[in-house]
Design a protein around this motif. Structure first.
Motif, short mmCIF file in Angstrom:
data_model
loop_
_atom_site.label_atom_id
_atom_site.label_comp_id
_atom_site.label_asym_id
_atom_site.label_seq_id
_atom_site.Cartn_x
_atom_site.Cartn_y
_atom_site.Cartn_z
N ILE A 1 1.58 -9.91 -5.98
CA ILE A 1 2.11 -8.62 -5.32
C ILE A 1 1.72 -7.55 -5.73
CG2 ILE A 1 4.23 -7.16 -6.36
CD1 ILE A 1 5.34 -10.43 -6.78
N MET A 2 0.30 -7.23 -6.65
CA MET A 2 0.40 -6.46 -7.19
C MET A 2 -1.01 -5.23 -5.90
SD MET A 2 -1.75 -5.36 -11.52
CE MET A 2 -3.77 -6.19 -10.22
N LEU A 3 -1.83 -6.88 -6.04
CA LEU A 3 -2.50 -6.46 -5.30
C LEU A 3 -2.45 -6.08 -3.95
CD1 LEU A 3 -5.49 -6.13 -4.79
CD2 LEU A 3 -5.39 -8.15 -3.60
N ALA A 4 -0.89 -6.55 -3.26
CA ALA A 4 -0.38 -6.48 -2.14
C ALA A 4 -0.15 -4.59 -2.15
CB ALA A 4 0.43 -6.94 -1.63
N ILE A 5 0.65 -4.28 -3.21
CA ILE A 5 0.96 -3.12 -2.95
C ILE A 5 0.50 -1.64 -3.60
CG2 ILE A 5 3.27 -1.28 -4.41
CD1 ILE A 5 5.06 -3.75 -5.21
N LEU A 6 -0.62 -2.34 -4.31
CA LEU A 6 -1.77 -0.93 -4.52
C LEU A 6 -2.29 -1.07 -3.05
CD1 LEU A 6 -3.07 -2.12 -7.42
CD2 LEU A 6 -1.96 0.23 -7.45
N ASN A 7 -3.09 -2.08 -2.13
CA ASN A 7 -2.86 -1.83 -1.21
C ASN A 7 -2.23 -1.07 -0.24
OD1 ASN A 7 -5.87 -3.21 0.12
ND2 ASN A 7 -5.69 -4.53 -1.71
N LYS B 1 11.77 -7.70 -19.39
CA LYS B 1 11.35 -7.55 -17.92
C LYS B 1 12.35 -6.12 -17.92
CE LYS B 1 15.43 -9.07 -15.33
NZ LYS B 1 15.53 -9.72 -14.63
N ASN B 2 12.99 -5.50 -18.44
CA ASN B 2 13.35 -4.52 -18.48
C ASN B 2 12.77 -2.96 -19.90
OD1 ASN B 2 15.75 -3.90 -16.81
ND2 ASN B 2 16.94 -5.39 -17.75
N LEU B 3 12.09 -3.51 -20.25
CA LEU B 3 10.95 -2.73 -21.25
C LEU B 3 10.25 -1.18 -20.20
CD1 LEU B 3 10.30 -2.16 -24.28
CD2 LEU B 3 7.86 -3.45 -23.55
N ASP C 1 12.84 -9.64 -7.65
CA ASP C 1 12.72 -9.23 -9.35
C ASP C 1 11.06 -8.43 -9.69
OD1 ASP C 1 15.11 -9.33 -9.81
OD2 ASP C 1 14.40 -10.95 -11.34
N GLN C 2 9.32 -9.19 -8.98
CA GLN C 2 8.82 -8.29 -9.46
C GLN C 2 7.83 -7.24 -8.99
OE1 GLN C 2 7.06 -9.45 -12.19
NE2 GLN C 2 6.52 -11.15 -12.79
N VAL C 3 8.89 -7.82 -7.47
CA VAL C 3 8.12 -6.68 -6.41
C VAL C 3 9.20 -4.77 -6.94
CG1 VAL C 3 8.46 -4.96 -4.16
CG2 VAL C 3 8.05 -7.75 -4.39
N SER C 4 9.81 -5.39 -7.83
CA SER C 4 10.98 -3.74 -7.84
C SER C 4 10.39 -3.59 -9.30
CB SER C 4 12.44 -4.72 -8.26
OG SER C 4 13.20 -3.71 -8.86
N ASN C 5 10.36 -4.72 -9.88
CA ASN C 5 9.42 -4.01 -11.37
C ASN C 5 8.08 -3.62 -11.59
OD1 ASN C 5 11.71 -5.35 -12.82
ND2 ASN C 5 11.09 -7.01 -13.35
N TYR C 6 7.52 -3.95 -9.96
CA TYR C 6 5.93 -3.09 -10.53
C TYR C 6 6.32 -1.94 -9.01
CZ TYR C 6 1.04 -2.49 -9.68
OH TYR C 6 -0.37 -2.29 -9.92
N PHE C 7 7.19 -1.83 -8.56
CA PHE C 7 7.77 -0.41 -8.08
C PHE C 7 7.90 0.73 -9.07
CE2 PHE C 7 7.47 -1.86 -3.52
CZ PHE C 7 6.44 -0.84 -3.31
N ASP C 8 8.79 0.44 -9.42
CA ASP C 8 9.46 1.28 -11.08
C ASP C 8 8.11 1.58 -12.29
OD1 ASP C 8 11.64 1.02 -10.57
OD2 ASP C 8 12.54 -1.14 -11.77
N GLN C 9 7.44 0.22 -12.19
CA GLN C 9 5.90 0.87 -13.33
C GLN C 9 5.35 1.84 -12.16
OE1 GLN C 9 3.34 -2.30 -14.38
NE2 GLN C 9 1.93 -1.50 -14.92
N LEU C 10 4.89 1.46 -10.74
CA LEU C 10 4.14 2.57 -10.41
C LEU C 10 4.85 4.17 -10.63
CD1 LEU C 10 3.08 0.85 -6.68
CD2 LEU C 10 1.56 1.42 -8.76
N GLY C 11 6.37 4.53 -10.01
CA GLY C 11 6.89 5.31 -11.03
C GLY C 11 6.79 5.69 -11.73
N LYS C 12 6.55 5.21 -12.82
CA LYS C 12 6.19 5.42 -14.55
C LYS C 12 5.41 5.95 -14.39
CE LYS C 12 10.58 4.58 -16.73
NZ LYS C 12 11.28 5.81 -16.99
N ILE C 13 4.47 5.49 -13.67
CA ILE C 13 2.62 5.89 -13.76
C ILE C 13 2.74 7.42 -12.88
CG2 ILE C 13 0.55 5.20 -12.74
CD1 ILE C 13 1.11 2.40 -13.46
N PHE C 14 3.05 7.65 -11.97
CA PHE C 14 2.73 8.91 -11.31
C PHE C 14 4.16 9.72 -11.31
CE2 PHE C 14 1.02 5.69 -8.29
CZ PHE C 14 -0.33 6.36 -7.58
#
Length: 447
Positions: free
Chosen positions: A382-388, A176-178, A331-344
């Motif tokens: 979670i992904m759908l909520a954050i993206l929306n 999960k830290n990948l 954990d999932q919300v935090s990880n997805y925000f980390d992922q979005l941060g990397k994407i942007f």
């Protein structure tokens, strides 16, 4: 059959998420006596697979599976119903309601998605508990087969002890830290070393061939099936037999088999297998390519019994599952925000990993497993909520931004401005959809 199972899971999960998200808008709209004209699963461009009017609302299923919608009267949305908006405001329209009510209506969808994810994690904690593997028990480290990981310095047998200076103790902690991992502390042959990943590692990983995974458990060669076309089809092998040695040389892990077999191409070898608690001898034929043409099986509890690693399991009482659920949710919300941060952050190259519908389809397993299905559905919720919530006009987040502006400033944006913003947001969304699905096509062609 595998495709049918995958597509069934994909459509069931997607439909559930869309219906509940739109229900999150529908319920507060009705509570605030706002007219809802349509409630649709999928889009009904020119045509509906099914529709039925109940009361003032038409419920239906469209033919284009790109989402769903509720059409709320007096709201500037993707329908761009300018004729209705040109009429004088009516008390049952969205635009006539107080800003706080409109805000609740707009946040209803993402709220339901977050609540759904949490409820699923609570249910998973109570039903299945948590199962993991301790990294300390992995005496011979990880199996590294991914060429990119090999290129940046990892080797099979490396033990990972910390990521970004934070100690990791479980296999899931490594995986999960990948996304946010930048610096790895490892132990190789008893020596402490450090591997610093390149800035664009995620971009390279997204572009690399995915079939070899990343950090994998080192497991033995356990016989799965022996195809009728195998050169060893006549050998007495059973599912669950574990290879121990070849021509007197120990073979503890599956990753050692290929190199050992290459020395016996087009020959016969004496192999010792463990069948339950008994060692058996078998003579195997090795193909000219160095293969024995025997399928691989996995059985982690059996491997744990044999001392390959330690499995830890935690059960939750009903009350404890609420705490377990919130931990998984955070954990999932935090990880997805980390992922979005990397994407942007363009320099990371993580945007290359953005996927569309095929990428979502591919994450579902080809065998039906309710635990996996609900875990994936919770993550997608979670992904759908954050993206929306992204502040893009045409998304819920765009509407929320304009409503917050109105509530803070006391000035409502003009309908002309909202219409133009909606058009801009629509084109942004189309561009994002084309980019994400274009990535899917590019990867399918190049990998």
């Amino acid at each position: 059959m595998e495709f049918v199972i995958k597509i069934s899971q994909f459509l069931l999960s997607l439909s559930l998420l869309i219906v509940l998200h739109e229900l999150g808008h529908f319920i507060p709209a009705k509570l605030f006596k706002t007219k809802v004209e349509k409630f649709y699963l999928f889009f009904d461009v020119k045509y509906s697979l099914f529709k039925k009017k109940i009361g003032e609302t038409v419920y239906g299923i469209g033919w284009l599976p790109l989402g769903g919608y509720v059409k709320i009267a007096g709201m500037i949305d993707e329908s761009m119903d300018k004729e209705q908006m040109a009429q004088p405001p009516q008390p049952w329209e969205f635009r006539s309601k107080p800003a706080w009510q409109r805000l609740i209506i707009m946040l209803g969808g993402v709220t339901v998605n977050f609540i759904l994810a949490y409820i699923i994690y609570v249910a998973l904690s109570f039903t299945y508990g948590d199962t993991d593997v301790t990294t300390e028990s992995m005496q011979d480290g990880f199996w590294i087969e991914n060429q990119l990981l090999l290129d940046v310095g990892f080797k099979t047998g490396d033990k990972i002890v910390a990521i970004n200076d934070e100690k990791v103790t479980t296999y899931s902690g490594v995986r999960k830290n990948l996304i946010k991992g930048e610096k790895y502390a490892i132990v190789r042959n008893g020596v402490n070393e450090e591997i610093v990943l390149p800035k664009d590692f995620l971009g390279q990983l997204s572009s690399a061939e995915r079939k070899n995974g990343t950090f994998k458990l080192r497991i033995p060669f356990m016989v799965g099936d022996v195809p009728d076309t195998s050169i060893n089809k006549s050998v007495d092998l059973k599912t669950g037999d574990i290879l121990l040695s070849l021509n007197g040389k120990d073979v503890r892990y599956f990753d050692q088999v290929e190199s050992r077999m290459s020395a016996y191409k087009d020959q016969s070898v004496n192999a010792i297998f463990l069948r339950e608690d008994e060692k058996i001898n078998r003579t195997l034929t090795v193909s000219p390519e160095g293969k024995i043409e025997v399928g691989l099986a996995t059985h982690n509890s059996r491997f744990a019994e044999l001392g390959y690693f330690d499995i830890i399991h935690k059960d939750y009482t009903f009350l404890e599952s609420f705490g377990g659920g919130i931990d998984k949710f955070k954990d999932q919300v935090s990880n997805y925000f980390d992922q979005l941060g990397k994407i942007f952050t363009p320099s990371t190259g993580a945007y290359k990993g953005v996927g569309g519908f095929k990428a979502i389809f591919d994450v579902f397993p080809d065998q039906w497993n309710w635990q996996d299905f609900w875990s994936l559905t919770a993550f997608l919720s979670i992904m759908l909520a954050i993206l929306n919530l992204l502040p893009i006009p045409a998304l819920d987040g765009g509407h929320v931004v304009f409503l917050l502006f109105e509530m803070i400033s006391g000035r409502k944006p003009s309908e002309k401005f909202l219409e133009r913003a909606q058009v801009v947001g629509f084109f942004i969304l189309i561009a994002l959809v084309l980019f994400a699905n274009g990535n899917d096509i590019f990867k399918a062609i190049t990998n």
